[in-house]
Design a protein around this motif. Structure first.
Motif, PDB file in Angstrom:
ATOM      1  N   SER A  66       0.831  -1.206   0.000  1.00  0.00           N
ATOM      2  CA  SER A  66       0.000   0.000   0.000  1.00  0.00           C
ATOM      3  C   SER A  66       0.871   1.263   0.000  1.00  0.00           C
ATOM      4  CB  SER A  66      -0.934   0.003   1.213  1.00  0.00           C
ATOM      5  OG  SER A  66      -0.201  -0.044   2.433  1.00  0.00           O
ATOM      6  N   SER A  67       1.989   1.237   0.730  1.00  0.00           N
ATOM      7  CA  SER A  67       2.878   2.400   0.749  1.00  0.00           C
ATOM      8  C   SER A  67       3.488   2.633  -0.624  1.00  0.00           C
ATOM      9  CB  SER A  67       3.979   2.216   1.790  1.00  0.00           C
ATOM     10  OG  SER A  67       3.449   2.147   3.092  1.00  0.00           O
ATOM     11  N   PHE A  68       3.897   1.554  -1.276  1.00  0.00           N
ATOM     12  CA  PHE A  68       4.466   1.702  -2.605  1.00  0.00           C
ATOM     13  C   PHE A  68       3.425   2.191  -3.612  1.00  0.00           C
ATOM     14  CE2 PHE A  68       8.706  -0.368  -2.223  1.00  0.00           C
ATOM     15  CZ  PHE A  68       9.388   0.504  -3.057  1.00  0.00           C
ATOM     16  N   LEU A  69       2.192   1.719  -3.493  1.00  0.00           N
ATOM     17  CA  LEU A  69       1.155   2.179  -4.415  1.00  0.00           C
ATOM     18  C   LEU A  69       0.888   3.669  -4.239  1.00  0.00           C
ATOM     19  CD1 LEU A  69      -1.411  -0.788  -4.452  1.00  0.00           C
ATOM     20  CD2 LEU A  69       0.421  -0.259  -6.076  1.00  0.00           C
ATOM     21  N   VAL A  70       0.885   4.134  -2.991  1.00  0.00           N
ATOM     22  CA  VAL A  70       0.740   5.577  -2.742  1.00  0.00           C
ATOM     23  C   VAL A  70       1.920   6.332  -3.347  1.00  0.00           C
ATOM     24  CG1 VAL A  70       0.684   7.366  -0.955  1.00  0.00           C
ATOM     25  CG2 VAL A  70      -0.659   5.279  -0.668  1.00  0.00           C
ATOM     26  N   LEU A  71       3.111   5.763  -3.218  1.00  0.00           N
ATOM     27  CA  LEU A  71       4.315   6.366  -3.783  1.00  0.00           C
ATOM     28  C   LEU A  71       4.195   6.492  -5.300  1.00  0.00           C
ATOM     29  CD1 LEU A  71       7.102   7.424  -3.019  1.00  0.00           C
ATOM     30  CD2 LEU A  71       7.946   5.081  -3.028  1.00  0.00           C
ATOM     31  N   PHE A  72       3.686   5.449  -5.947  1.00  0.00           N
ATOM     32  CA  PHE A  72       3.504   5.479  -7.397  1.00  0.00           C
ATOM     33  C   PHE A  72       2.442   6.510  -7.800  1.00  0.00           C
ATOM     34  CE2 PHE A  72       5.592   1.259  -7.597  1.00  0.00           C
ATOM     35  CZ  PHE A  72       6.398   1.463  -8.712  1.00  0.00           C
ATOM     36  N   VAL A  73       1.329   6.552  -7.077  1.00  0.00           N
ATOM     37  CA  VAL A  73       0.281   7.518  -7.405  1.00  0.00           C
ATOM     38  C   VAL A  73       0.802   8.946  -7.273  1.00  0.00           C
ATOM     39  CG1 VAL A  73      -1.938   8.464  -6.657  1.00  0.00           C
ATOM     40  CG2 VAL A  73      -1.645   5.994  -6.842  1.00  0.00           C
ATOM     41  N   ALA A  74       1.507   9.212  -6.176  1.00  0.00           N
ATOM     42  CA  ALA A  74       2.024  10.561  -5.946  1.00  0.00           C
ATOM     43  C   ALA A  74       3.048  10.948  -7.006  1.00  0.00           C
ATOM     44  CB  ALA A  74       2.647  10.654  -4.555  1.00  0.00           C
ATOM     45  N   SER A  75       3.889  10.002  -7.425  1.00  0.00           N
ATOM     46  CA  SER A  75       4.868  10.309  -8.469  1.00  0.00           C
ATOM     47  C   SER A  75       4.158  10.590  -9.788  1.00  0.00           C
ATOM     48  CB  SER A  75       5.869   9.158  -8.629  1.00  0.00           C
ATOM     49  OG  SER A  75       5.254   8.009  -9.187  1.00  0.00           O
ATOM     50  N   GLY A  76       3.089   9.853 -10.075  1.00  0.00           N
ATOM     51  CA  GLY A  76       2.328  10.105 -11.294  1.00  0.00           C
ATOM     52  C   GLY A  76       1.643  11.460 -11.276  1.00  0.00           C
ATOM     53  N   LEU A  77       1.039  11.802 -10.139  1.00  0.00           N
ATOM     54  CA  LEU A  77       0.397  13.118 -10.011  1.00  0.00           C
ATOM     55  C   LEU A  77       1.424  14.239 -10.181  1.00  0.00           C
ATOM     56  CD1 LEU A  77      -1.963  12.439  -6.964  1.00  0.00           C
ATOM     57  CD2 LEU A  77      -2.676  12.833  -9.320  1.00  0.00           C
ATOM     58  N   GLY A  78       2.562  14.097  -9.519  1.00  0.00           N
ATOM     59  CA  GLY A  78       3.603  15.105  -9.632  1.00  0.00           C
ATOM     60  C   GLY A  78       4.175  15.186 -11.036  1.00  0.00           C
ATOM     61  N   ASN A  79       4.262  14.046 -11.691  1.00  0.00           N
ATOM     62  CA  ASN A  79       4.747  14.008 -13.066  1.00  0.00           C
ATOM     63  C   ASN A  79       3.845  14.837 -13.980  1.00  0.00           C
ATOM     64  OD1 ASN A  79       6.412  13.216 -15.149  1.00  0.00           O
ATOM     65  ND2 ASN A  79       5.457  11.224 -15.411  1.00  0.00           N
ATOM     66  N   GLY A  80       2.532  14.623 -13.863  1.00  0.00           N
ATOM     67  CA  GLY A  80       1.580  15.366 -14.688  1.00  0.00           C
ATOM     68  C   GLY A  80       1.547  16.844 -14.357  1.00  0.00           C
ATOM     69  N   SER A  81       1.593  17.182 -13.078  1.00  0.00           N
ATOM     70  CA  SER A  81       1.515  18.592 -12.688  1.00  0.00           C
ATOM     71  C   SER A  81       2.785  19.348 -13.065  1.00  0.00           C
ATOM     72  CB  SER A  81       1.266  18.715 -11.179  1.00  0.00           C
ATOM     73  OG  SER A  81       2.327  18.167 -10.424  1.00  0.00           O
ATOM     74  N   LEU A  82       3.941  18.715 -12.909  1.00  0.00           N
ATOM     75  CA  LEU A  82       5.200  19.375 -13.259  1.00  0.00           C
ATOM     76  C   LEU A  82       5.298  19.578 -14.765  1.00  0.00           C
ATOM     77  CD1 LEU A  82       7.798  20.489 -12.076  1.00  0.00           C
ATOM     78  CD2 LEU A  82       8.806  18.209 -12.246  1.00  0.00           C
ATOM     79  N   TYR A  83       4.842  18.610 -15.527  1.00  0.00           N
ATOM     80  CA  TYR A  83       4.847  18.730 -16.988  1.00  0.00           C
ATOM     81  C   TYR A  83       3.961  19.892 -17.423  1.00  0.00           C
ATOM     82  CZ  TYR A  83       6.009  16.469 -21.438  1.00  0.00           C
ATOM     83  OH  TYR A  83       6.542  16.174 -22.667  1.00  0.00           O
ATOM     84  N   ARG A  84       2.839  20.047 -16.733  1.00  0.00           N
ATOM     85  CA  ARG A  84       1.925  21.144 -17.044  1.00  0.00           C
ATOM     86  C   ARG A  84       2.543  22.487 -16.689  1.00  0.00           C
ATOM     87  NH1 ARG A  84      -0.239  25.498 -14.012  1.00  0.00           N
ATOM     88  NH2 ARG A  84      -2.241  26.131 -14.891  1.00  0.00           N
ATOM     89  N   MET A  85       3.408  22.526 -15.669  1.00  0.00           N
ATOM     90  CA  MET A  85       4.017  23.774 -15.214  1.00  0.00           C
ATOM     91  C   MET A  85       4.961  24.387 -16.246  1.00  0.00           C
ATOM     92  SD  MET A  85       5.007  22.906 -11.264  1.00  0.00           S
ATOM     93  CE  MET A  85       6.240  24.236 -11.229  1.00  0.00           C
TER      94      MET A  85
END
Length: 470
Positions: A356-375
């Protein structure tokens, strides 16, 4: 009638010189020109776009997603092969295993910038065919080498390095699709293209453990052989249905302009924490499960790459509404907390907490990936130089867009090096301390530093970019 031609009572021009902007119509695709080359492409022209341009762009996007999907799958292939090598008779140390996981990311990251320039040089359709066929090298070589457990480790490293060509596909695919779409629809198209490619990582980690199992035991060569017909299909589809755009031009000045901006290097550093984490953890996750919880089925590892891929477009969507800087800061903080959760699991918290911790880690990295790309485009538009009257001219905005495009290429390449750093970090931690925990604590510290940098430069209200809610 060829792609890029029209219905007209006038004499038909030569096939390769059809001007689709002159009189667009829904018959844009009735006949295709020799060489699949479109001489004039005007996606910003509404009449052209509705008269068949969108249909042509969509067809190229669909095939591009499939080809990039296979590129990511091949790039990640060794992440799921390495944990199975012992069953195939290979005796490798922990350090050697993590080298085989890390080296494709190192090669793929290095190839990203030259792959970007390949599209204007050779044509998007032509390079998609070539880059797809190049995937035959790592897959065929893997199918051969895994049947010989006595091969030197250097040979395994060379074959694993070949998988890096799959990482280069992302850069050329994104560059090619960006030429097809108008600015208003480019973000969505590139988001779909990126997400489709990222899903290749999840697909290979799910499929390979199922495919390699046979009545006589493990058939690890199937991990490479299973992709050969798909690669050939992608090459045929690209050759038959994709197009080259004559209007594509390499823009080295965009890269030069990007290198002169401090934001390019700040964003590249931050991108290591988002996209680099996604690639790095995706590569290491199956081996971590195998080493820490050997009774757990390995196919479950695909969940990490799956949720990270799905979260990427969501990150861009949320960033459009809340601001990319804010979403990125939160993503880093969540990644730090999730990494602490993994540490707790390794100290006796059990597999449920680990997963579960790793899945949260993956979700957060994906969210940050999309938001940073948009920036990226927002940052460069906000920092466009005004003239003497304080007005940001059209020329300045155009220059900002070109610099942003260069930044995307540079950050994409540098960020992918995270796929090398994270597995090597785990290897060094295991070799020096006998545990993965020290590496994870370092990752926690890096994420917190990245959160502070993002806040200080792009969110803090006392800064110009913070006031603009970048």
């Amino acid at each position: 009638m060829p792609v890029g031609s029209i219905t007209s009572s006038a004499p038909e021009p030569p096939v390769d010189l059809v001007d689709v902007s002159a009189a667009p119509s829904p018959n844009l695709e009735r006949r295709r020109p020799a060489g699949r080359r479109i001489e004039v492409w005007e996606p910003e022209d509404e009449t052209f776009w509705r008269g068949g341009g969108r249909r042509v762009a969509t067809r190229n996007l669909q095939i591009s997603i499939f080809a990039e999907f296979l590129g990511f799958a091949v790039w990640a292939l060794w992440s799921i092969v390495v944990p199975q090598l012992s069953a195939a008779g290979f005796a490798l140390s922990v350090d050697q295993q993590f080298w085989l996981i890390a080296i494709p990311s190192l090669v793929g990251a290095t190839l990203r910038i030259p792959y970007t320039f390949a599209v204007p040089r050779f044509g998007g359709r032509n390079w998609t065919v070539v880059s797809a066929l190049l995937l035959l090298l790592p897959t065929a070589a893997l199918a051969i080498v895994v049947q010989h457990p006595g091969v030197p480790f250097a040979v395994l490293m060379l074959v694993a390095a070949l998988a890096g060509v799959g990482g280069g596909n992302f850069a050329s695919s994104m560059a090619n699709i960006s030429f097809f779409y108008p600015e208003a629809e480019k973000g969505k198209a590139l988001g779909l293209n990126a997400a489709g490619g990222n899903l290749g990582t999840a697909a290979v980690q799910f499929a390979v453990p199922l495919v390699i199992v046979g009545a006589a035991g493990i058939h690890l060569e199937r991990a490479g052989l299973m992709f050969i017909p798909l690669i050939l299909l992608a090459a045929v589809l690209a050759w038959k249905w994709m197009d080259n755009l004559a209007a594509t031009r390499s823009d080295p000045k965009a890269f030069a302009a990007a290198t002169r901006s401090r934001h390019t290097w700040i964003i590249s550093f931050l991108y290591i924490g988002t996209f680099g984490s996604f690639i790095g953890y995706s590569g290491a996750f199956p081996t971590l499960i195998k080493s820490q919880y050997p009774t757990v089925t390995l196919s479950i590892a695909f969940l990490g790459a799956l949720v990270g891929s799905i979260a990427r477009p969501l990150g861009g969507f949320v960033a459009d509404r809340l601001g990319g800087g804010r979403v990125t800061v939160v993503s880093y903080c969540v990644m730090a907390l999730a990494a602490i959760g993994v540490i707790t699991a390794l100290r006796g918290g059990g597999f449920g907490l680990f997963l579960s911790s790793f899945l949260v880690l993956f979700v957060a990295s994906g969210l940050g990936n999309g938001s940073l790309y948009r920036m990226i485009p927002a940052v460069f538009q906000a920092t466009a130089e005004p003239d003497a009257t304080g007005t940001v001219t059209l020329a300045a905005r155009t220059a900002a867009r070109r610099a942003a495009a260069g930044c995307i290429g540079i950050a994409g390449a540098i960020g992918a090096f995270g796929g090398f750093l994270i597995p090597r970090g785990f290897a060094i931690s295991k070799s020096v301390a006998g545990s993965l925990v020290p590496a994870l604590w370092i990752f926690v510290g890096v994420y917190l530093v990245m959160a502070v940098v993002t806040w200080a430069v792009y969110v803090r209200r006392t800064t110009p970019l913070g006031a603009d809610a970048i």
